[in-house]
Scaffold this motif. Structure first.
Motif, PDB file in Angstrom:
ATOM      1  N   PHE A  17      32.338  52.487  37.700  1.00 23.27           N
ATOM      2  CA  PHE A  17      33.776  52.266  37.936  1.00 23.27           C
ATOM      3  C   PHE A  17      34.094  52.265  39.425  1.00 23.27           C
ATOM      4  O   PHE A  17      34.875  51.442  39.898  1.00 23.27           O
ATOM      5  CB  PHE A  17      34.608  53.332  37.212  1.00 23.27           C
ATOM      6  N   PHE A  20      32.827  49.015  40.857  1.00 19.46           N
ATOM      7  CA  PHE A  20      33.687  47.897  40.467  1.00 19.46           C
ATOM      8  C   PHE A  20      34.984  47.916  41.264  1.00 19.46           C
ATOM      9  O   PHE A  20      35.438  46.904  41.781  1.00 19.46           O
ATOM     10  CB  PHE A  20      33.995  47.984  38.965  1.00 19.46           C
ATOM     11  N   VAL A  25      38.479  45.418  42.992  1.00 22.81           N
ATOM     12  CA  VAL A  25      39.869  45.835  42.807  1.00 22.81           C
ATOM     13  C   VAL A  25      40.531  46.135  44.143  1.00 22.81           C
ATOM     14  O   VAL A  25      41.578  45.576  44.482  1.00 22.81           O
ATOM     15  CB  VAL A  25      39.958  47.077  41.879  1.00 22.81           C
TER      16      VAL A  25
ATOM     17  N   SER B  38      36.173  58.252  27.737  1.00 24.87           N
ATOM     18  CA  SER B  38      36.206  58.109  29.199  1.00 24.87           C
ATOM     19  C   SER B  38      35.907  56.671  29.603  1.00 24.87           C
ATOM     20  O   SER B  38      36.545  56.129  30.519  1.00 24.87           O
ATOM     21  CB  SER B  38      35.217  59.071  29.850  1.00 24.87           C
ATOM     22  N   VAL B  39      34.961  56.032  28.900  1.00 22.03           N
ATOM     23  CA  VAL B  39      34.644  54.652  29.258  1.00 22.03           C
ATOM     24  C   VAL B  39      35.819  53.727  28.916  1.00 22.03           C
ATOM     25  O   VAL B  39      36.196  52.850  29.699  1.00 22.03           O
ATOM     26  CB  VAL B  39      33.341  54.199  28.561  1.00 22.03           C
ATOM     27  N   GLY B  42      38.369  54.301  31.500  1.00 22.93           N
ATOM     28  CA  GLY B  42      37.913  53.707  32.760  1.00 22.93           C
ATOM     29  C   GLY B  42      38.085  52.201  32.737  1.00 22.93           C
ATOM     30  O   GLY B  42      38.500  51.593  33.725  1.00 22.93           O
ATOM     31  N   LEU B  43      37.793  51.608  31.566  1.00 23.91           N
ATOM     32  CA  LEU B  43      37.964  50.160  31.451  1.00 23.91           C
ATOM     33  C   LEU B  43      39.439  49.784  31.522  1.00 23.91           C
ATOM     34  O   LEU B  43      39.797  48.782  32.147  1.00 23.91           O
ATOM     35  CB  LEU B  43      37.350  49.664  30.137  1.00 23.91           C
ATOM     36  N   PHE B  45      41.593  51.290  33.214  1.00 24.31           N
ATOM     37  CA  PHE B  45      41.905  51.340  34.645  1.00 24.31           C
ATOM     38  C   PHE B  45      41.422  50.086  35.369  1.00 24.31           C
ATOM     39  O   PHE B  45      42.212  49.362  35.979  1.00 24.31           O
ATOM     40  CB  PHE B  45      41.290  52.596  35.275  1.00 24.31           C
ATOM     41  N   ILE B  46      40.126  49.805  35.287  1.00 25.83           N
ATOM     42  CA  ILE B  46      39.625  48.718  36.149  1.00 25.83           C
ATOM     43  C   ILE B  46      40.125  47.360  35.672  1.00 25.83           C
ATOM     44  O   ILE B  46      40.390  46.492  36.485  1.00 25.83           O
ATOM     45  CB  ILE B  46      38.081  48.716  36.300  1.00 25.83           C
ATOM     46  N   PHE B  49      43.857  46.984  36.670  1.00 26.56           N
ATOM     47  CA  PHE B  49      43.990  46.811  38.124  1.00 26.56           C
ATOM     48  C   PHE B  49      43.346  45.495  38.565  1.00 26.56           C
ATOM     49  O   PHE B  49      43.814  44.854  39.502  1.00 26.56           O
ATOM     50  CB  PHE B  49      43.348  47.996  38.862  1.00 26.56           C
ATOM     51  N   ARG B  50      42.276  45.129  37.860  1.00 24.37           N
ATOM     52  CA  ARG B  50      41.600  43.879  38.209  1.00 24.37           C
ATOM     53  C   ARG B  50      42.546  42.694  37.955  1.00 24.37           C
ATOM     54  O   ARG B  50      42.547  41.716  38.687  1.00 24.37           O
ATOM     55  CB  ARG B  50      40.326  43.740  37.377  1.00 24.37           C
ATOM     56  N   THR B  96      39.801  55.395  42.200  1.00 22.39           N
ATOM     57  CA  THR B  96      39.147  55.482  40.896  1.00 22.39           C
ATOM     58  C   THR B  96      39.295  56.883  40.328  1.00 22.39           C
ATOM     59  O   THR B  96      39.673  57.054  39.161  1.00 22.39           O
ATOM     60  CB  THR B  96      37.649  55.137  41.024  1.00 22.39           C
ATOM     61  N   TRP B 100      41.567  57.368  37.044  1.00 22.49           N
ATOM     62  CA  TRP B 100      40.725  57.662  35.884  1.00 22.49           C
ATOM     63  C   TRP B 100      41.011  59.074  35.365  1.00 22.49           C
ATOM     64  O   TRP B 100      41.225  59.280  34.167  1.00 22.49           O
ATOM     65  CB  TRP B 100      39.257  57.500  36.268  1.00 22.49           C
TER      66      TRP B 100
END
Lengths: 156, 270
Positions: A17, A20, A25, B38-39, B42-43, B45-46, B49-50, B96, B100
């Motif tokens: 994360f 990435f 980001v 958590s994954v 986390g996904l 989040f990214i 934001f992505r 992050t 997260w």
């Protein structure tokens, strides 16, 4: 509280994360933010410049207006002067003309009178000669005494 | 675990809620729920934001973009005011960690029985069995109440601390900081070394245990309220959630802040 292999899984997830976020980001978002900040700063500077320009232009316009007003006043003054000058000249000319016309009239009248006088004199002379002829009909030759008559005419 | 007879005991109820869904034996046990949640978070989040990062433009931002930029700028300001070196890693790392951990902490606000019950139903257990506390499906939805999660974060930070120390001060400089620090006389080096080693190791330990302890305690109290008070739990849940609402972002912020502080200490010469 039991530490186990979950730790490694989470560590991997964490690394992924963060990687990435660091690669895909953070840079574009930060880039956009910074670009916008720059844009806003530029815009503010431009607006300030515009304001200054406007102020300058206003000052210039005021100055030009003032100049124009002065010029206009000058032109009006000149025109007035010229107008009165023309009126003066014209009046003078009219006077002159009147004098001329009057003088001419006087001369004509004088000439007419002289002519009339001449005519009258001639007629009077003729009348006088005729009277004298009547008086001296038989004894005086008109031709012989013409010098006397002439002398008389000249005396009239 | 659950009460042996049909009647459910309070300790059984609490125990059930504090057990992770796991596969594997001994050390090679994986807490599936912690990993999965958590994954997933986390996904969340990214990817969210992505989505902003892909369309990010200097023009007028949309609402979600404005929100993301708010968070990013907040993190950036915090990093810039604390970390004076130049690093492309610190700020994204802080972001992050903050988002997260915040998302994982927020899972605490979902009523404690919702997701475990749903998971048990999906696993095919009957409502009676679940209500009796006899279900064998376990589900702990707040990853930060798992010490593995918080330790993974703090160990990652710890590795970076050592990496930055060595990178900026060199290995000798890093070692020198360990043995020559409070008392700069050769015959006290051994003492310095013990002292500094303890303080070095205490950093990741306290970092992870602080987050874990706060969230674990909060979760435990939610479970206690749910398990003991009956109908009157609703207003008390509300009160505790309102209080916990302060703890959730605060702990996320503290974790981020301390990460930055530790890394800035690691990359500055003394």
């Amino acid at each position: 509280m039991n530490i186990n292999a979950t730790l490694f899984g989470e560590l991997l997830a964490f690394i992924f994360f963060v990687w990435f976020c660091m690669k895909f980001v953070w840079p574009p978002i930060m880039g956009a933010i910074e670009e916008r900040q720059k844009k806003i700063a530029d815009g503010l500077a431009a607006s300030e410049r515009g304001e200054k320009d406007l102020e300058l232009a206003q000052a210039k316009a005021t100055e030009q207006l003032k100049e124009a007003k002065t010029q206009a006043a000058g032109i009006i003054e000149q025109a007035k002067k010229r107008g009165s000058q023309i009126v003066d000249e014209e009046t003078q000319r009219a006077h002159q003309e009147r004098e001329n016309i009057i003088a001419q009239g006087h001369a004509e009248i004088e000439a007419e009178r002289n002519r009339a006088k001449e005519d009258l004199r001639k007629q009077v002379a003729a009348l006088a000669v005729a009277g004298a002829e009547r008086i001296l009909e038989r004894q005086i030759d008109a031709a012989a005494q013409s010098d006397i008559v002439e002398k008389l005419v000249a005396e009239l | 675990m659950a009460g042996s007879a049909g009647e459910q005991t309070i300790s059984g109820y609490i125990q059930h809620h504090l057990t992770n869904a796991s596969v594997g034996e001994g050390f090679w046990t994986f807490h599936v729920d912690t990993l999965a949640w958590s994954v997933v978070l986390g996904l969340v989040f990214i990817l969210s934001f992505r989505a902003v990062a892909k369309k990010a433009s200097a023009g007028v931002p949309g609402k979600w973009q404005a929100c993301v930029e708010l968070i990013v700028e907040f993190v950036d300001d915090t990093v810039k005011s604390t970390y004076h070196g130049k690093s492309a890693l610190i700020a994204p790392l802080a972001l992050t960690i903050f988002v997260w951990v915040l998302l994982m902490n927020l899972m605490d606000l979902i009523p404690v029985d919702f997701l475990p019950t749903a998971a048990a139903l999906i696993a095919g257990e009957s409502m009676d069995v679940i209500a009796a506390g006899q279900s064998h499906t376990y589900m702990k939805v707040v990853p930060t109440t798992d010490v593995n999660m918080t330790f993974a974060l703090s160990l990652g930070v710890f590795a970076l601390m050592i990496f930055y120390s060595v990178k900026i001060k060199g290995f000798g400089g890093f070692m020198k900081e360990l043995y020559a620090h409070p008392f700069n006389t050769p015959w006290l080096y051994w003492f310095n070394f013990i002292l500094e080693l303890v303080s070095l190791v205490a950093k990741p330990l306290s970092l992870s245990l602080r987050l874990f302890g706060n969230l674990y305690a909060g979760e435990l109290i939610f479970i206690l309220i749910a398990g003991t008070i009956g109908v009157w739990q609703l207003p008390i849940h509300f009160l505790w959630a309102a209080f916990h609402l302060l703890v959730i972002p605060l702990q996320a912020f503290i974790f981020m802040m301390l990460t930055i502080v530790y890394l800035s200490l690691a990359s500055e010469e003394h």
